[in-house]
Design an enzyme around this catalytic site. Structure first.
Site, PDB file in Angstrom:
ATOM      1  N   THR A 112       0.824  -1.220   0.000  1.00  0.00           N
ATOM      2  CA  THR A 112       0.000   0.000   0.000  1.00  0.00           C
ATOM      3  C   THR A 112       0.849   1.257   0.000  1.00  0.00           C
ATOM      4  O   THR A 112       0.498   2.263  -0.624  1.00  0.00           O
ATOM      5  CB  THR A 112      -0.904   0.000   1.262  1.00  0.00           C
ATOM      6  OG1 THR A 112      -1.779  -1.105   1.164  1.00  0.00           O
ATOM      7  CG2 THR A 112      -1.733   1.266   1.366  1.00  0.00           C
ATOM      8  N   ASP A 135       1.681  -6.239  -4.736  1.00  0.00           N
ATOM      9  CA  ASP A 135       0.843  -6.302  -3.546  1.00  0.00           C
ATOM     10  C   ASP A 135       1.366  -7.521  -2.774  1.00  0.00           C
ATOM     11  O   ASP A 135       1.711  -8.540  -3.375  1.00  0.00           O
ATOM     12  CB  ASP A 135      -0.618  -6.529  -3.967  1.00  0.00           C
ATOM     13  CG  ASP A 135      -1.577  -6.432  -2.794  1.00  0.00           C
ATOM     14  OD1 ASP A 135      -2.401  -5.515  -2.786  1.00  0.00           O
ATOM     15  OD2 ASP A 135      -1.511  -7.295  -1.890  1.00  0.00           O
ATOM     16  N   THR A 158       1.523  -4.936   4.075  1.00  0.00           N
ATOM     17  CA  THR A 158       1.362  -5.455   5.445  1.00  0.00           C
ATOM     18  C   THR A 158       0.681  -6.826   5.465  1.00  0.00           C
ATOM     19  O   THR A 158       0.840  -7.572   6.425  1.00  0.00           O
ATOM     20  CB  THR A 158       0.541  -4.480   6.309  1.00  0.00           C
ATOM     21  OG1 THR A 158      -0.740  -4.288   5.714  1.00  0.00           O
ATOM     22  CG2 THR A 158       1.251  -3.150   6.468  1.00  0.00           C
ATOM     23  N   ASP A 159      -0.082  -7.167   4.402  1.00  0.00           N
ATOM     24  CA  ASP A 159      -0.892  -8.392   4.460  1.00  0.00           C
ATOM     25  C   ASP A 159      -0.064  -9.645   4.751  1.00  0.00           C
ATOM     26  O   ASP A 159      -0.470 -10.490   5.549  1.00  0.00           O
ATOM     27  CB  ASP A 159      -1.672  -8.589   3.141  1.00  0.00           C
ATOM     28  CG  ASP A 159      -2.810  -7.591   3.006  1.00  0.00           C
ATOM     29  OD1 ASP A 159      -3.120  -6.891   3.986  1.00  0.00           O
ATOM     30  OD2 ASP A 159      -3.401  -7.505   1.909  1.00  0.00           O
ATOM     31  N   THR A 218       2.100 -10.935  14.069  1.00  0.00           N
ATOM     32  CA  THR A 218       0.885 -11.320  13.359  1.00  0.00           C
ATOM     33  C   THR A 218       0.203 -10.022  12.939  1.00  0.00           C
ATOM     34  O   THR A 218       0.169  -9.080  13.730  1.00  0.00           O
ATOM     35  CB  THR A 218      -0.039 -12.089  14.334  1.00  0.00           C
ATOM     36  OG1 THR A 218       0.611 -13.306  14.685  1.00  0.00           O
ATOM     37  CG2 THR A 218      -1.391 -12.403  13.727  1.00  0.00           C
ATOM     38  N   GLN A 255      -4.796 -22.092  18.648  1.00  0.00           N
ATOM     39  CA  GLN A 255      -5.508 -21.022  17.933  1.00  0.00           C
ATOM     40  C   GLN A 255      -5.500 -19.717  18.728  1.00  0.00           C
ATOM     41  O   GLN A 255      -5.863 -18.668  18.207  1.00  0.00           O
ATOM     42  CB  GLN A 255      -6.957 -21.447  17.664  1.00  0.00           C
ATOM     43  CG  GLN A 255      -7.059 -22.569  16.652  1.00  0.00           C
ATOM     44  CD  GLN A 255      -8.477 -23.085  16.469  1.00  0.00           C
ATOM     45  OE1 GLN A 255      -9.442 -22.408  16.773  1.00  0.00           O
ATOM     46  NE2 GLN A 255      -8.590 -24.297  15.963  1.00  0.00           N
ATOM     47  N   CYS A 256      -5.128 -19.793  20.012  1.00  0.00           N
ATOM     48  CA  CYS A 256      -5.049 -18.564  20.821  1.00  0.00           C
ATOM     49  C   CYS A 256      -3.836 -17.750  20.375  1.00  0.00           C
ATOM     50  O   CYS A 256      -2.796 -18.313  20.028  1.00  0.00           O
ATOM     51  CB  CYS A 256      -4.858 -18.894  22.302  1.00  0.00           C
ATOM     52  SG  CYS A 256      -6.207 -19.815  22.989  1.00  0.00           S
TER      53      CYS A 256
HETATM   54  N1  ASP Z   1      -2.797  -5.305   0.178  1.00  0.00           N
HETATM   55  C1  ASP Z   1      -1.710  -4.535   0.698  1.00  0.00           C
HETATM   56  C2  ASP Z   1      -0.453  -5.389   0.672  1.00  0.00           C
HETATM   57  O1  ASP Z   1      -0.268  -6.189   1.538  1.00  0.00           O
HETATM   58  C3  ASP Z   1      -2.008  -4.078   2.091  1.00  0.00           C
HETATM   59  C4  ASP Z   1      -0.928  -3.229   2.727  1.00  0.00           C
HETATM   60  O2  ASP Z   1       0.143  -2.985   2.220  1.00  0.00           O
HETATM   61  O3  ASP Z   1      -1.175  -2.777   3.841  1.00  0.00           O
HETATM   62  O4  ASP Z   1       0.320  -5.272  -0.247  1.00  0.00           O
END
Ligand code: ASP
Length: 342
Positions: free
Chosen positions: A11, A55, A87-88, A164, A276-277
């Site tokens: 992003t 992305d 971030t994903d 995470t 899973q916690c």
């Molecule tokens: N979809 C974007 C990515 O992971 C989200 C981000 O960067 O926050 O590339």
């Protein structure tokens, strides 16, 4: 001080498409025009982009290897490295690089943003400029302050393989549930030195970038059916399974579940119990419902994240194509701070 900025996309680098309204990665020149500060500070910054920018949903193990190579090939020329990344899947990439860059003694700081750099309220500049400062910071002995693969976002620096992504909207997108932050950035950057790992400084950086993707996640849920479990555990070529269990590592008391797990282990598949916690650790045997897992040959993932466990499996299977005993042992051993055993 010199920092190399590896630019994979995300992003932070995106612009909105006029027709569809969707965000997509722009080019380097557009990005650079938004952050002229990058090139006037005390730290000399060079940029090395992916072509095309991605992305992070499109980042795969080949890209991890490419990032690790970019660090390895430029290691002697720079004091630290910043990786701009979506971030994903950032937690997966940071975990993978922590395993691939063996004996790391310089900072590799991942960062990104929740809003593109060109948007007025964007978190991009602050994240980027602070990450660069962290990558260039030395301690009183002249060694890198944080010689680890980390993620910096909002106000926190975390060990990458403990993170995470927890929030799709807030600027503080990541958390490290089972390990404290390595630094906090406010008016000043405060380092928590007692939590930072330091390598054996005489050892050379080694690149270990082979991976094997024959792994799967089997997430238990009330009502899970036998065909679903069987389909996953009998996947052709499968070598490792992250078994996502309840609480302290518990599973439903179904004979068919234990039987399929036992059969899988007997066929040489390594099954690792991951709760899973978000917070806390697996403790097989604490409850009667987890004892059969132990008997089936399932091993404990302790307090590791799913992101770190999956990438660690891929890395260990890639580096050890035919030594399952060693992989089993190393999966239960902290290699670079990704798990705590007590
Ligand atoms: N979809 C974007 C990515 O992971 C989200 C981000 O960067 O926050 O590339």
């Amino acid at each position: 001080m010199k920092v190399l900025l590896l630019f994979t996309g995300g992003t932070i680098s995106m612009v909105r498409d006029a027709k569809s309204g969707a965000l997509h990665p722009a080019d380097m020149a557009t990005f650079q025009s938004f952050v002229p500060e990058l090139f006037v500070g005390d730290v000399e910054v060079d940029m090395l982009p992916f072509d095309p920018l991605l992305d992070s949903s499109d980042i795969n193990p080949e890209n991890w290897s490419k990032m690790a190579h970019m660090v390895y090939d430029n290691y002697d020329k720079y004091d630290g490295f910043v990786i701009l990344h979506g971030t994903d899947t950032m937690s997966y990439s940071a975990s993978a690089l922590s395993f691939m860059l063996h004996n790391l003694s310089k900072p590799v700081v991942f960062t990104g943003s929740q809003l593109p750099v060109g948007v007025l309220r964007s978190d991009a500049k602050e994240n980027l400029l602070t990450a660069i400062e962290i990558a260039a910071t030395k301690d009183e002995d002249g060694n890198a302050m944080v010689p680890e693969v980390t993620i910096f976002m909002d106000d926190a620096l975390y060990r990458g393989n403990r993170t995470t992504k927890r929030n799709a909207e807030h600027f503080s997108a990541f958390n490290s549930y089972n390990y404290p932050a390595l630094a906090r950035a406010g008016v000043r950057i405060t380092y928590q030195k007692q939590f930072i790992q330091h390598p054996n400084t005489t050892a050379q950086l080694r690149l270990r970038d082979k991976t094997d993707c024959n792994v799967a996640v089997l997430k238990l849920f009330p009502g899970i059916t036998e065909p679903v479990v069987k389909a996953i555990l009998t996947t052709p070529g499968l070598r490792g399974v992250v078994l996502e269990t309840y609480g302290a590592g518990n599973a439903p008391s179904c004979d068919w579940l234990y039987q399929h797990l036992r059969d899988a282990v007997e066929r040489g598949i390594i099954v690792v119990n991951k709760t899973q916690c978000n917070t806390g650790s697996v403790a097989m045997g604490q409850y009667a419902v987890s004892l059969p897992l132990l008997k089936a040959g399932v091993i404990s993932g302790y307090d590791i994240t799913t992101e770190a466990l999956l990438t660690k499996m891929m890395y260990l299977f890639g580096e050890n194509p035919s030594n399952n005993e060693l992989v089993r042992e190393l999966l239960q051993t902290p290699l670079c701070g990704e798990l705590t055993k007590d």
